[in-house]
Scaffold this motif. Structure first.
Motif, PDB file in Angstrom:
ATOM      1  N   ALA A   1       0.865  -1.176   0.000  1.00 27.37           N
ATOM      2  CA  ALA A   1       0.000   0.000   0.000  1.00 27.37           C
ATOM      3  C   ALA A   1       0.900   1.225   0.000  1.00 27.37           C
ATOM      4  O   ALA A   1       1.907   1.258   0.712  1.00 27.37           O
ATOM      5  N   TYR A   2       0.543   2.207  -0.807  1.00 28.81           N
ATOM      6  CA  TYR A   2       1.334   3.439  -0.826  1.00 28.81           C
ATOM      7  C   TYR A   2       1.278   4.138   0.535  1.00 28.81           C
ATOM      8  O   TYR A   2       2.193   4.850   0.909  1.00 28.81           O
ATOM      9  N   SER A   3       0.203   3.917   1.278  1.00 25.14           N
ATOM     10  CA  SER A   3       0.050   4.552   2.591  1.00 25.14           C
ATOM     11  C   SER A   3       0.773   3.788   3.705  1.00 25.14           C
ATOM     12  O   SER A   3       0.772   4.226   4.845  1.00 25.14           O
ATOM     13  N   CYS A   4       1.409   2.677   3.366  1.00 24.26           N
ATOM     14  CA  CYS A   4       2.090   1.828   4.349  1.00 24.26           C
ATOM     15  C   CYS A   4       3.580   2.178   4.384  1.00 24.26           C
ATOM     16  O   CYS A   4       4.311   1.933   3.419  1.00 24.26           O
ATOM     17  N   SER A   5       4.036   2.746   5.507  1.00 25.55           N
ATOM     18  CA  SER A   5       5.444   3.151   5.587  1.00 25.55           C
ATOM     19  C   SER A   5       6.380   1.937   5.544  1.00 25.55           C
ATOM     20  O   SER A   5       7.466   2.017   4.953  1.00 25.55           O
ATOM     21  N   SER A   6       5.974   0.820   6.137  1.00 27.01           N
ATOM     22  CA  SER A   6       6.810  -0.391   6.080  1.00 27.01           C
ATOM     23  C   SER A   6       6.958  -0.879   4.643  1.00 27.01           C
ATOM     24  O   SER A   6       8.034  -1.344   4.251  1.00 27.01           O
TER      25      SER A   6
END
Length: 160
Positions: free
Chosen positions: A55-60
């Motif tokens: 996910a683009y919103s997932c920093s990991s």
């Protein structure tokens, strides 16, 4: 009576449209992965495939991308694996990077490859057989181990 002659053709047309939709959904099952439009994602026939659901919103997920790209290009893995990203929180992919093309996902992908959270990574054969499933982000060291594990499983799979 006139209304019956008007509504019957409309009803038949609506039913035929729904049947086409069902047929196209059934055809999606033939493909291992599909993009947001239902088009098959091109997969190599001669390499194992690392499918990274992100996910683009997932920093990991974003921190993991350079790790995946670095390890997959190491000499011991470069000619044996293809890395493919499937983004689940956007309709926009990024096919500009040949090492890590990212395709927007279609709901059909989650039937074959459940994604309880991101990142989730599958290492599969060209036929779609799951060799390794990785939940969560990887480090360089454990990603190398997962790739070696997939190669070993593939060797055993080929011998059977």
């Amino acid at each position: 009576m006139r209304y019956i002659f008007i509504f019957i053709p409309i009803f038949i047309i609506l039913l035929s449209c729904q049947e086409k939709e069902k047929t196209s959904d059934k055809e999606l099952h033939r493909y291992i992965l599909v993009d947001k439009n239902g088009n098959p994602v091109p997969l190599p026939k001669d390499k194992l495939i690392v499918v990274n659901f992100l996910a683009y919103s997932c920093s990991s997920c974003m921190k993991e991308i350079p790790v995946l790209k670095k390890v997959i290009q190491e000499p011991q893995f470069k000619d044996k694996f293809q890395l493919i990203g499937i983004v689940i929180d956007s309709d926009k992919g990024d096919l500009s990077d040949p090492v890590f093309p990212i395709y927007p996902s279609h709901k059909q992908n989650f039937v074959r490859f459940p994604v309880p959270g991101t990142p989730t990574t599958y290492i599969i054969t060209p036929e779609g057989k799951k060799l390794v499933v990785i939940y969560g982000a990887v480090t360089e060291k454990n990603f190398r181990e997962f790739l070696k594990q997939a190669l070993e499983k593939m060797k055993n799979y080929s011998n059977n």
